[in-house]
Motif scaffolding. Sequence first.
Motif, PDB file in Angstrom:
ATOM      1  N   VAL A 242       0.857  -1.181   0.000  1.00 50.77           N
ATOM      2  CA  VAL A 242       0.000   0.000   0.000  1.00 50.77           C
ATOM      3  C   VAL A 242       0.895   1.233   0.000  1.00 50.77           C
ATOM      4  O   VAL A 242       1.902   1.276   0.718  1.00 50.77           O
ATOM      5  N   VAL A 244       1.046   5.421   0.636  1.00 54.52           N
ATOM      6  CA  VAL A 244       0.329   6.452   1.398  1.00 54.52           C
ATOM      7  C   VAL A 244       0.962   7.812   1.108  1.00 54.52           C
ATOM      8  O   VAL A 244       2.194   7.937   1.084  1.00 54.52           O
ATOM      9  N   ILE A 250      -4.356   6.763   1.507  1.00 54.45           N
ATOM     10  CA  ILE A 250      -3.871   5.709   0.615  1.00 54.45           C
ATOM     11  C   ILE A 250      -4.081   6.169  -0.826  1.00 54.45           C
ATOM     12  O   ILE A 250      -5.189   6.522  -1.221  1.00 54.45           O
ATOM     13  N   ALA A 253      -2.757   0.773  -4.098  1.00 56.94           N
ATOM     14  CA  ALA A 253      -2.548  -0.536  -3.486  1.00 56.94           C
ATOM     15  C   ALA A 253      -2.433  -1.547  -4.601  1.00 56.94           C
ATOM     16  O   ALA A 253      -3.144  -1.448  -5.614  1.00 56.94           O
ATOM     17  N   ILE A 274      -5.299   6.090   6.168  1.00 58.32           N
ATOM     18  CA  ILE A 274      -4.689   4.835   6.583  1.00 58.32           C
ATOM     19  C   ILE A 274      -5.351   4.297   7.853  1.00 58.32           C
ATOM     20  O   ILE A 274      -5.510   3.092   8.032  1.00 58.32           O
TER      21      ILE A 274
END
Length: 664
Positions: A242, A244, A250, A253, A274
């Motif tokens: 993932v 960020v 986020i 992903a 997150i």
Amino acid sequence: MAVWGQGMNQHVDKVFRSADSSSITTKSGKSEIQISSSWQRCLAKYNLDPSTKNKPRILTGRALREYQEPLEEFLLIARSGMKSLYEKVSSAGYCILLGDANGVTIDFLGDPKDERENRDAGLFLGSVWSESIEGTCGMGTCIEERKAIVIHRDEHFRARHIGLSCSTTPLFLSDGSLLGTLDISLLRPPENKSSQMLALQMVNTSARLIENAYFLRLYKDSWIIRFNSMQAFVEVVTENIVAVDSEGYIIAANESATRELFRGEGNNPENKLISEVFDLSFDDLMNHALNKTTTILPIRAMDAGLQYYATFRAPEMSKIRVMEIKGSVDKALPARQKPGTYLTLEYLAGTDPQMMHNVKCTRRVMNKDISLLLIGETGTGKEVFAQAVHQASERAAKPFVALNCASIPESLIESELFGYKQGAFTGANSKGMRGKVLQADGGTLFLDEIGDMPLNLQTRLLRVLAEKEILPLGSEAPMKVDLHVICATLRNLEELVSNGQFREDLYYRLNGVTITLPPLRERQDRALLIENVIAAEAENSKVRIAEDAFGILLNYSWPGNIRQLRNVLRYCIAVSENGVIGIADLPPDIIRNTTPVQATFMIDCAVVESSPEQLDDPEHAAVYGVLRKHKWNITDASLELGMSRSTLYRKMRKHSIIPPNEME
């Protein structure tokens, strides 16, 4: 070359008969819905003829580069994965094709002795394997179906391809768009299709590794979480990832992470905080990424309620300001260092091979009970390196305490190091004093110039290391301590041991791992170091350096190493005018002890063996100058120059401009 025979005629008849059937049966004896659907497309949609004998089209030269150049960065990453896969399958006769989303082979690995046969079969760089042109085939049908597939022998649409077996899997970006395909093909496969199931599994595994490596590259400036359901695998298998952003949202992903977090419910973690996806705050994420890079942290997914194990990575080359308020950390800073910041190990390593090796070794041992011994000339940055080790370790939240054993009189070093109780001696502080060892409890103790420590204190230090306890002056009861010791010296400790000036048992206790910091004159990234120091010392001012002055600095021997470099550039910035450092701004001793040279002829500079014509070329000067300005960041340089990354790469090749980190 494919030789037309009775089997090919039979195959053509079977293809045309399939137009009246909803499925086909191949030599494997299995009904293949995917193959049947593809054959129907080839006949009804693309109007292809399975009996055509022409060879697959192969693009070369500029036509091929038009497909390769937009994916140059991806190609570099994918090449490593292809090489690893090829080492495993080449002995069985396989070749590997990397295709783009159009079915064009943009990279290829195969046995040179089979080149003629591979080229004839279309297993070659530049070959076009779209289903609309070649019919049912590994690469083309994989693109149409968007899933891994094996097209084995007579499952191919065109008769000339029925001698091949192609195992292909798609490559996706994090948003689900198709990036390309990875294929391994065999010229003379066994009859049984099941023989290719292992090949398909291997190509699937390699494709996921390539996808993940490219994901990490695309989001190198983001905070990264890698997680796995099994603690033992999280550090060795990059499965769920993932990315960020700096606000804690986020932004991407990989497919595996999305599937794992939402268990096929069709949701997507993107654009969520997150803390909405994991029981993890953004501050905790940053703290672990910066200070506990090797720590595996248990985290729980909010939706599924399942526990995972995670590791964290900070944005590349970040320098982080640790905030005193609430113990939180600010977002990653740009290249210039600000007050209260520290430099990461990776930043200190730059692009020098020796320093990168040092960092790799250090990271392996820094959270284990192994002492570090730093060896290096004066000014090579031993204390800065030690502090970076501390900040990267699990002890980062605890104190970093430094003591220079050579700068304190022998009569005071004992009390400075071990402390004392009140009234321990005449003139002592009435409240006593906690020594450096106790101050560093839980954290890191850095002992600089350890070779100058008196022999009688070496015995006491040995006890601290061996027994994990300390007895301050005037105290009757020992006190337990827990600390990591990093020592540094420019002296030859082995020689001191031989001369009886340093305890042998202490030497072996301190010398868990020896890290040698190279002098500045031996570093291969001197050009990058000079520019980084200018940026740091100039703070918010825009300062650049003229080529002739830059060449002198590159060619100087720097006996005082990085410390001297900082002092010299601080002086140059102070006396320079109009934001340009010229030869006249350099200290006289630097000019006196350096032979003036053109920077373009230096080993660490970007242009090698430049001709006079190149030096006078405006385009060369513009490209080179902007690249240096942006510290060889291709993306930033291309934006300023108003050209694409691929065009900038072409300009660099045209003018023989090579980044410092690619120098031999």
